[in-house]
Write an enzyme that holds these catalytic residues in place. Sequence first.
Site, short mmCIF file in Angstrom:
data_model
loop_
_atom_site.label_atom_id
_atom_site.label_comp_id
_atom_site.label_asym_id
_atom_site.label_seq_id
_atom_site.Cartn_x
_atom_site.Cartn_y
_atom_site.Cartn_z
CG ASP A 1 -1.95 1.44 1.32
OD1 ASP A 1 -2.32 1.49 -0.21
OD2 ASP A 1 -2.93 1.71 1.52
CB CYS B 1 -18.01 -2.70 -9.21
SG CYS B 1 -17.42 -3.37 -10.54
#
Length: 380
Positions: free
Chosen positions: A134, A247
Site C-alpha cells: 500500500d 460495480c
Amino acid sequence: MEWQRLKQEILEAAPDLGIDKVGFAAADPFLELKQVLLNHRAKGYESGFEEPDIDKRVYPDRSLAEPQSLISIAIAYPSKLQDPPRSEPGAYRGILSRSAWGVDYHHVLQDRLTKLEAFIAERVPDARMQSMVDTGALADRAVAERAGIGWVGKNCAVITPEWGSWVYLGEMITNIPFPPDKASTDQCGDCTLCIDTCPTGALVGPGQLNSSRCISFVTQTKGVVEDELMRKIGNRLYGCDTCQVVCPKNKGLNWTHQPELQPDPEKVKPLLIPLLSMGNKEFKEQYGSSASSWRGKKPIQRNAIIALGNFKDRSAVPVLSDLLKQDPRPEIRATAAWAMGRIGGEEAIEALHDAQLSEQQAIVLEELAKASLILESNHV
Ligand code: SF4
Ligand code: SF4
C-alpha cells in the site's frame, strides 16, 4: 526452466501461504504511468497519503538494485455483514468501509509477503527481495495489472475476474527472473455505473480520482469538512465503498475464508453516541487493530458527529451541546455546531447561542454563525 518450476511451486503453495492470487511481471519501469501521475499531481488530485517521489513509483530499481521481476499478490476480503445490528431513531449507527473490517490489512499482507519471502529464500538462498504494501513505493495497481491479477476499473480499483475488487494487494521486487504472466486488459466495457453513482463526482473520468472530493479520503482528514461534503458523508465513519458496491463485477461476491479479515458487526457498524465519549485507551482497545485507526480517534469522532447531524437525531443534542461547551478540539466543536444546525429545534438554537457568547476560535465561530443563521431562518 528452473524459474518456471519455482513459479509453478509458488502458484501451488499460494493457498497454504494464505494468498488468493499471485501474478508475475517484468521489472521494467512504468513509463506510461509517469505522465499520468504528473498530470494527477498538476491537477491537485493527489491525496497527500501517497509516496511523494514519483520516480520511486515508476522505477522498480529505485527500491531494489538490478530488479528482474515483480510478484503481485492478492488476498480477498468480505463485503457483507452477517446479521448487521440495526440503526434506528435514538440508536443510530455509523459504518466503517470494508477496507477497515477485521485486522489492519497492512499487517495481513505483510504476513503473507513474509511467508512468501521465506518460501523463496528456502529454495533460492541468495535471492534478493523487497516487499511492499500500500504505502510502499511502487504503484500497486499498475503492478497488479501488469502481473495479470486484474484490470484497473473506472472506479480506480483493481478488479480480478475471480474475486472482484474485494482484494488487498501487495507486491515484491526480486532479482529472480520469473517468466512473466500476461497483463490484464480492461473489461469495464461501456459500463459507467461507478462514475454515475459516486456521490461527490470524485471520479472525474475513467480511472481518474480527484482525492480531495473522494469521501474515502475526506473521512481520513482531521480538519473541518466543507458543508457540501459533510452532507454527502452520510453515516460513513471511515472510507467509502459506493463505487465498488455498485460495480456489477462484484455482484454476489463475499469472501469469508481469511480469518483475520472477518468483521465484528458491532465494531464496524457502531452506535454513534457512545463513540463521542470514547477515551484514547478505549479507542485503542476497540479500533487499534483496525486500518481505520491510523489517523487516531479524532476523524472518526468528527465523522460520528457529522452522521448524527445527517440523521437529524434530536436525542443527540445534549451530547453535542456538551461537546460544543467542553471539547478542547476546535474541529470537534465546529462540527458539533454544524450538526446542531442540521438537527434544529429549540434546544439546539439555545446551545448555539450560548456557545457564541463564549467561543474564541474563529473556525468554530464561523460554523456557529452559519448554523444559527440556518436555524433562525427556518424558525421564522
Ligand atoms: Fe466516489 Fe466513494 Fe468511490 Fe470516492 S470511494 S470515488 S466518494 S464512490
Ligand atoms: Fe468498471 Fe462498471 Fe465496475 Fe465501474 S462499475 S469499475 S465501469 S465495471
